[in-house]
Design a protein around this motif. Sequence first.
Motif, PDB file in Angstrom:
ATOM      1  N   ARG A  63       0.833  -1.213   0.000  1.00 38.99           N
ATOM      2  CA  ARG A  63       0.000   0.000   0.000  1.00 38.99           C
ATOM      3  C   ARG A  63       0.862   1.256   0.000  1.00 38.99           C
ATOM      4  O   ARG A  63       0.570   2.227  -0.707  1.00 38.99           O
ATOM      5  CB  ARG A  63      -0.936   0.006   1.205  1.00 38.99           C
ATOM      6  N   GLU A  66       2.377   1.773  -3.431  1.00 40.10           N
ATOM      7  CA  GLU A  66       1.350   2.244  -4.359  1.00 40.10           C
ATOM      8  C   GLU A  66       1.060   3.725  -4.132  1.00 40.10           C
ATOM      9  O   GLU A  66       0.930   4.495  -5.085  1.00 40.10           O
ATOM     10  CB  GLU A  66       0.081   1.407  -4.209  1.00 40.10           C
ATOM     11  N   GLN A  67       0.976   4.138  -2.870  1.00 39.33           N
ATOM     12  CA  GLN A  67       0.737   5.550  -2.549  1.00 39.33           C
ATOM     13  C   GLN A  67       1.892   6.415  -3.054  1.00 39.33           C
ATOM     14  O   GLN A  67       1.673   7.473  -3.645  1.00 39.33           O
ATOM     15  CB  GLN A  67       0.547   5.734  -1.039  1.00 39.33           C
ATOM     16  N   GLU A  68       3.124   5.972  -2.830  1.00 46.35           N
ATOM     17  CA  GLU A  68       4.289   6.715  -3.314  1.00 46.35           C
ATOM     18  C   GLU A  68       4.296   6.800  -4.835  1.00 46.35           C
ATOM     19  O   GLU A  68       4.633   7.838  -5.404  1.00 46.35           O
ATOM     20  CB  GLU A  68       5.577   6.065  -2.810  1.00 46.35           C
ATOM     21  N   ARG A  69       3.885   5.720  -5.515  1.00 44.51           N
ATOM     22  CA  ARG A  69       3.827   5.731  -6.976  1.00 44.51           C
ATOM     23  C   ARG A  69       2.805   6.759  -7.459  1.00 44.51           C
ATOM     24  O   ARG A  69       3.071   7.533  -8.367  1.00 44.51           O
ATOM     25  CB  ARG A  69       3.467   4.341  -7.518  1.00 44.51           C
ATOM     26  N   ARG A  70       1.618   6.787  -6.798  1.00 41.92           N
ATOM     27  CA  ARG A  70       0.596   7.772  -7.173  1.00 41.92           C
ATOM     28  C   ARG A  70       1.096   9.199  -6.938  1.00 41.92           C
ATOM     29  O   ARG A  70       0.861  10.085  -7.758  1.00 41.92           O
ATOM     30  CB  ARG A  70      -0.686   7.520  -6.385  1.00 41.92           C
ATOM     31  N   GLU A  71       1.787   9.420  -5.808  1.00 38.59           N
ATOM     32  CA  GLU A  71       2.317  10.757  -5.513  1.00 38.59           C
ATOM     33  C   GLU A  71       3.350  11.182  -6.554  1.00 38.59           C
ATOM     34  O   GLU A  71       3.356  12.335  -6.999  1.00 38.59           O
ATOM     35  CB  GLU A  71       2.929  10.789  -4.112  1.00 38.59           C
ATOM     36  N   GLU A  73       3.518  10.154  -9.640  1.00 33.31           N
ATOM     37  CA  GLU A  73       2.783  10.394 -10.884  1.00 33.31           C
ATOM     38  C   GLU A  73       2.127  11.773 -10.849  1.00 33.31           C
ATOM     39  O   GLU A  73       2.160  12.512 -11.836  1.00 33.31           O
ATOM     40  CB  GLU A  73       1.734   9.297 -11.089  1.00 33.31           C
ATOM     41  N   GLU A  74       1.538  12.126  -9.708  1.00 37.13           N
ATOM     42  CA  GLU A  74       0.912  13.443  -9.564  1.00 37.13           C
ATOM     43  C   GLU A  74       1.960  14.558  -9.676  1.00 37.13           C
ATOM     44  O   GLU A  74       1.732  15.566 -10.338  1.00 37.13           O
ATOM     45  CB  GLU A  74       0.174  13.531  -8.223  1.00 37.13           C
ATOM     46  N   LYS A  77       2.865  15.040 -13.297  1.00 40.47           N
ATOM     47  CA  LYS A  77       1.844  15.796 -14.017  1.00 40.47           C
ATOM     48  C   LYS A  77       1.942  17.282 -13.703  1.00 40.47           C
ATOM     49  O   LYS A  77       1.806  18.126 -14.594  1.00 40.47           O
ATOM     50  CB  LYS A  77       0.452  15.280 -13.667  1.00 40.47           C
TER      51      LYS A  77
END
Length: 123
Positions: A63, A66-71, A73-74, A77
């Motif tokens: 988890r 996954e959170q670090e990957r989303r951060e 990615e954000e 962007k």
Amino acid sequence: MSRQTLGKRKRYILGFGDGPKPSSSSSTPSRVSQDHVGELQKLKAEMEKMKMEHEIEREELRRQLEQERREREEEKKEREEEQKQIAHLTSLMTEFLKGKTQTHKSFIHHDGAMYSTGGTNTR
């Protein structure tokens, strides 16, 4: 009698003949066996508990990753959007400066007088 029939070889019949003799208590083997079974059950339970804890830790790490990957990615962007804004502002500044340069070139300086390319004396 067993020696006469089988000969003098050891351990034909457990507990008879030459060799070590089992203890006199008949309950000892079953008690030891029960102790071993209890210890094995305890160890199995402990192993299962450790497996569950390990699985919980793995899930938590998954988890977090996954959170670090989303951060990331954000953030990527956001950087891309900032780069687009910088490129747009640079383009606007370039157009503005080109317009200023062309306006400035439309005046001719001659003998301290400024003349417009349209022929009108601005003095």
